[in-house]
Design an enzyme around this catalytic site. Structure first.
Site, mmCIF file in Angstrom:
data_model
loop_
_atom_site.group_PDB
_atom_site.id
_atom_site.type_symbol
_atom_site.label_atom_id
_atom_site.label_comp_id
_atom_site.label_asym_id
_atom_site.label_seq_id
_atom_site.Cartn_x
_atom_site.Cartn_y
_atom_site.Cartn_z
ATOM 1 N N GLU A 119 9.557 1.731 10.532
ATOM 2 C CA GLU A 119 10.633 2.117 10.533
ATOM 3 C C GLU A 119 9.980 3.452 10.560
ATOM 4 O OE1 GLU A 119 13.401 1.370 9.553
ATOM 5 O OE2 GLU A 119 13.673 -0.033 8.679
ATOM 6 N N GLU A 159 10.945 16.376 15.606
ATOM 7 C CA GLU A 159 10.876 15.950 13.359
ATOM 8 C C GLU A 159 10.389 16.813 12.284
ATOM 9 O OE1 GLU A 159 9.580 12.612 11.453
ATOM 10 O OE2 GLU A 159 12.096 12.266 11.247
ATOM 11 N N LYS A 161 0.788 -1.090 0.051
ATOM 12 C CA LYS A 161 -0.115 -0.128 0.231
ATOM 13 C C LYS A 161 0.966 1.156 -0.144
ATOM 14 C CE LYS A 161 -1.680 3.047 2.057
ATOM 15 N NZ LYS A 161 -1.620 4.332 1.863
ATOM 16 N N CYS A 174 13.720 10.254 6.991
ATOM 17 C CA CYS A 174 14.239 9.347 7.976
ATOM 18 C C CYS A 174 15.090 10.221 8.799
ATOM 19 C CB CYS A 174 13.642 8.282 8.179
ATOM 20 S SG CYS A 174 14.164 7.453 7.083
HETATM 21 P P1 NAD Z 1 2.319 8.749 7.365
HETATM 22 O O1 NAD Z 1 2.247 7.647 9.106
HETATM 23 O O2 NAD Z 1 1.507 9.875 7.478
HETATM 24 O O3 NAD Z 1 2.443 7.711 6.346
HETATM 25 C C1 NAD Z 1 2.740 6.755 5.807
HETATM 26 C C2 NAD Z 1 2.099 5.731 5.155
HETATM 27 O O4 NAD Z 1 0.997 5.232 6.342
HETATM 28 C C3 NAD Z 1 1.416 6.183 4.103
HETATM 29 O O5 NAD Z 1 1.205 5.474 3.491
HETATM 30 C C4 NAD Z 1 -0.090 6.545 4.753
HETATM 31 O O6 NAD Z 1 -0.874 5.955 3.315
HETATM 32 C C5 NAD Z 1 -0.295 5.076 5.856
HETATM 33 N N1 NAD Z 1 -1.028 5.802 6.525
HETATM 34 C C6 NAD Z 1 -1.921 7.067 7.331
HETATM 35 N N2 NAD Z 1 -2.560 6.065 8.087
HETATM 36 C C7 NAD Z 1 -2.945 4.847 8.891
HETATM 37 C C8 NAD Z 1 -3.446 4.349 9.072
HETATM 38 N N3 NAD Z 1 -4.119 4.558 9.961
HETATM 39 N N4 NAD Z 1 -3.792 2.535 8.954
HETATM 40 C C9 NAD Z 1 -1.940 2.484 7.974
HETATM 41 N N5 NAD Z 1 -1.741 2.756 6.936
HETATM 42 C C10 NAD Z 1 -2.009 4.229 7.726
HETATM 43 O O7 NAD Z 1 4.184 9.195 7.175
HETATM 44 P P2 NAD Z 1 4.056 10.054 6.353
HETATM 45 O O8 NAD Z 1 3.914 11.904 6.336
HETATM 46 O O9 NAD Z 1 4.033 10.237 4.999
HETATM 47 O O10 NAD Z 1 6.260 9.807 5.873
HETATM 48 C C11 NAD Z 1 6.461 10.798 7.004
HETATM 49 C C12 NAD Z 1 6.932 10.069 8.315
HETATM 50 O O11 NAD Z 1 7.704 9.018 8.000
HETATM 51 C C13 NAD Z 1 8.076 10.565 9.215
HETATM 52 O O12 NAD Z 1 8.090 10.738 10.713
HETATM 53 C C14 NAD Z 1 9.490 9.745 8.434
HETATM 54 O O13 NAD Z 1 10.680 10.484 9.676
HETATM 55 C C15 NAD Z 1 9.179 9.055 8.343
HETATM 56 N N6 NAD Z 1 10.411 8.065 7.661
HETATM 57 C C16 NAD Z 1 10.485 7.375 7.953
HETATM 58 C C17 NAD Z 1 11.912 6.258 7.161
HETATM 59 C C18 NAD Z 1 12.273 5.436 8.068
HETATM 60 O O14 NAD Z 1 13.425 4.673 7.587
HETATM 61 N N7 NAD Z 1 13.031 5.261 9.601
HETATM 62 C C19 NAD Z 1 11.603 6.166 5.527
HETATM 63 C C20 NAD Z 1 10.952 7.300 5.134
HETATM 64 C C21 NAD Z 1 10.106 8.278 6.339
#
Ligand code: NAD
Length: 487
Positions: free
Chosen positions: A258, A389, A183, A292
């Site tokens: 992650e 962050e 997804k 991240c």
């Molecule tokens: P997010 O958590 O809003 O979304 C990530 C994913 O989760 C998207 O595909 C979204 O559609 C899905 N999602 C949202 N609500 C959900 C739910 N209730 N149930 C299941 N899935 C759901 O994050 P974002 O804003 O898209 O990304 C930024 C964040 O991701 C930052 O905090 C960043 O640090 C982190 N990140 C971490 C890594 C790592 O490897 N540690 C890598 C990239 C990004």
């Protein structure tokens, strides 16, 4: 057609990829996909929902019971390697898709496409090399262990590095013989759908990979609660990570999380500053800081603080911000919402000072989400900019006196993803590498070029579990112990 915005669509983004078929989602709705460089809608993507996730999980299970489940490890390896080869053949198309979708400068997007190919090569080569073992045991027994796939793995990825995260997550899962349901994020998912098309072309058996684009609260939540899913790999924010872990707990399903970071680089007065300088700045502005593992805190020993701050400021003043396809230092933020969040931090400096900023080049499209990178100093340790962050091109510079103080500041947030140490003192390198709470530590570099071989993951609120490298494959499999009594 505008050469700057033309999308190389060799797949249909309005459809889900389920069981090897390209299917319109239930409800047949699309979600608008924006080009962050212009604010224009560039595509409609399938709005998958719970029913589509259910179909994808069913298809994945059928794949495990069918051709994919019977595919020998060596053949799995050949298929993954072929996917990697096809990614390489499409590298320019994929780079363009990612640049237009995420807003990242074209050469950064190209590096991500090459990384995706490399993941598939690496995990292709690893398919037949992860083994169980034998255990010396009591007379009359032969005991051995088997490494088996979990079954159906769910993969939820964010918008900032779709190709890299798909490579490390889906690549690792397929390597161990799982069947994956992916997804991607609603903000940027074209390369996820493109990846499905490439995997299909490479001959991946039907149902081994299923892609259902859609909203987090709809398709994402449906995937995390589905009782047919046996492992979940989630990359994203801490808030959603908590929801994912809670949802998975109901089905007693293991998760890899992650999450975010507030990663420091510690610069001591004996450091090679000429080498350090580009790493210090690039680690904060790459992908407009929406990384991240971005290094958003630069901790500098007092004696060199002012001089280093000025050298960083010089670099900041030279940074150019513009459209992804113009391929400058920094692109736009991914969305108006993200720009609003980052601007909110900069509007509430809480006594800190913006020392220098990059500049947005003339003539950028008015609908793009551009923001000048900011270097911040004179910041109190408890200021939110030094702890939270920000996920934008903002770095804070914090002075320290002693090694002990540097460690305390470095470990003083809820996160623990990545850290960099800059010193020529070998003993200090070793002491700090142990003392800093972090999933990865880099000595006299930062990121080591992002090698796919290097296990990656967090401690604290940065998450748990490891992806990348061979280590990831233990997470994407389960160990079975077989004890045979033969007298
Ligand atoms: P997010 O958590 O809003 O979304 C990530 C994913 O989760 C998207 O595909 C979204 O559609 C899905 N999602 C949202 N609500 C959900 C739910 N209730 N149930 C299941 N899935 C759901 O994050 P974002 O804003 O898209 O990304 C930024 C964040 O991701 C930052 O905090 C960043 O640090 C982190 N990140 C971490 C890594 C790592 O490897 N540690 C890598 C990239 C990004």
């Amino acid at each position: 057609m505008d050469a700057m915005t033309d999308l190389p669509l060799f797949f249909d983004p309005t459809r889900c990829f389920i069981g090897g078929e390209w299917i319109l989602p239930n409800g047949q709705e699309t979600l608008p996909l924006e080009n962050p460089s212009t604010g224009e809608i560039i595509a409609g993507i399938a709005r998958g929902r719970a029913a589509d996730i259910d179909a994808a999980v069913t298809a994945a299970r059928a794949a495990l019971d069918g051709e994919w489940g019977r595919t020998p490890a060596a053949e799995r390896g050949r298929i993954l390697s072929r996917i990697g080869q096809k990614v390489l053949e499409r590298v320019d198309d994929l780079a363009r898709l990612e640049a237009l979708d995420v807003g990242k400068p074209l050469k950064q997007a190209r590096a991500d496409a090459l990384a995706l190919a490399r993941y598939m090569e690496f995990y292709g080569g690893a398919c037949d090399k992860i083994m169980g073992g034998t255990i010396p045991y009591q007379e009359g027994y032969t005991v051995y262990t088997l490494r088996e796939p979990h079954g159906v793995t769910g993969h939820i990825v964010p918008w900032n590095y779709p190709m890299q995260i798909i490579g490390r997550s889906v690549g690792g899962a397929l390597c161990m013989g799982n069947a994956a349901v992916l997804k991607p994020a609603e903000e940027a998912c074209l390369t996820a759908i493109a990846f499905a098309r490439i995997a299909e072309e490479a001959g991946l058996p039907k149902g081994a990979l299923n892609v259902v684009p859609g909203l987090g609260e709809e398709a994402g939540a449906a995937l995390t609660t589905h009782p047919g899913v046996n492992h979940i790999s989630f990359t994203g924010s801490v808030g959603v990570g908590i929801k994912v872990q809670q949802a998975a707990a109901r089905n007693i399903v293991p998760v890899t999380l992650e999450l975010g970071g507030k990663s420091p680089q510690l610069v001591f007065e004996d450091a090679d500053l000429d080498r350090a300088l580009p790493f210090l700045v690039n680690a904060g502005i790459q992908n407009a800081g929406q990384t991240c593992s971005a290094s958003s805190r630069i901790l500098v020993q007092r004696k060199i603080h002012d001089a280093l701050l000025e050298r960083m400021a010089e670099r900041y003043r030279a940074l150019q911000v513009g459209p992804a396809m113009a391929d400058l230092d920094v692109g736009p933020l991914v969305s108006a919402r993200q720009k609003q969040i980052v601007s909110g931090f900069l509007a509430n400096l809480g006594g800190a000072r913006i020392v220098a900023q990059g500049h947005i080049v003339e003539g950028v499209p008015t609908g793009g989400h551009y923001l000048a990178p900011a270097l911040v100093a004179d910041i109190a340790p408890d200021n939110v900019l030094a702890r939270d962050e920000i996920f934008g091109p903002v770095q804070v510079v914090i002075p320290f006196e002693t090694e002990e103080e540097a460690i305390a500041i470095a470990n003083g947030t809820d996160y623990g993803l990545v850290a960099g140490i800059w010193t020529r003192d070998g003993g200090r390198q070793m002491r700090l590498a142990k003392a800093i709470r972090s999933g990865q530590v880099f000595i006299n570099n930062y990121g080591a070029g992002g090698g796919v071989e290097l296990p990656f993951g967090g401690t604290g609120k940065s998450g748990h579990g490891r992806e990348k490298g061979l280590e990831a494959l233990y997470g994407f499999s389960v160990l079975k112990t077989v004890a045979a009594w033969h007298g």
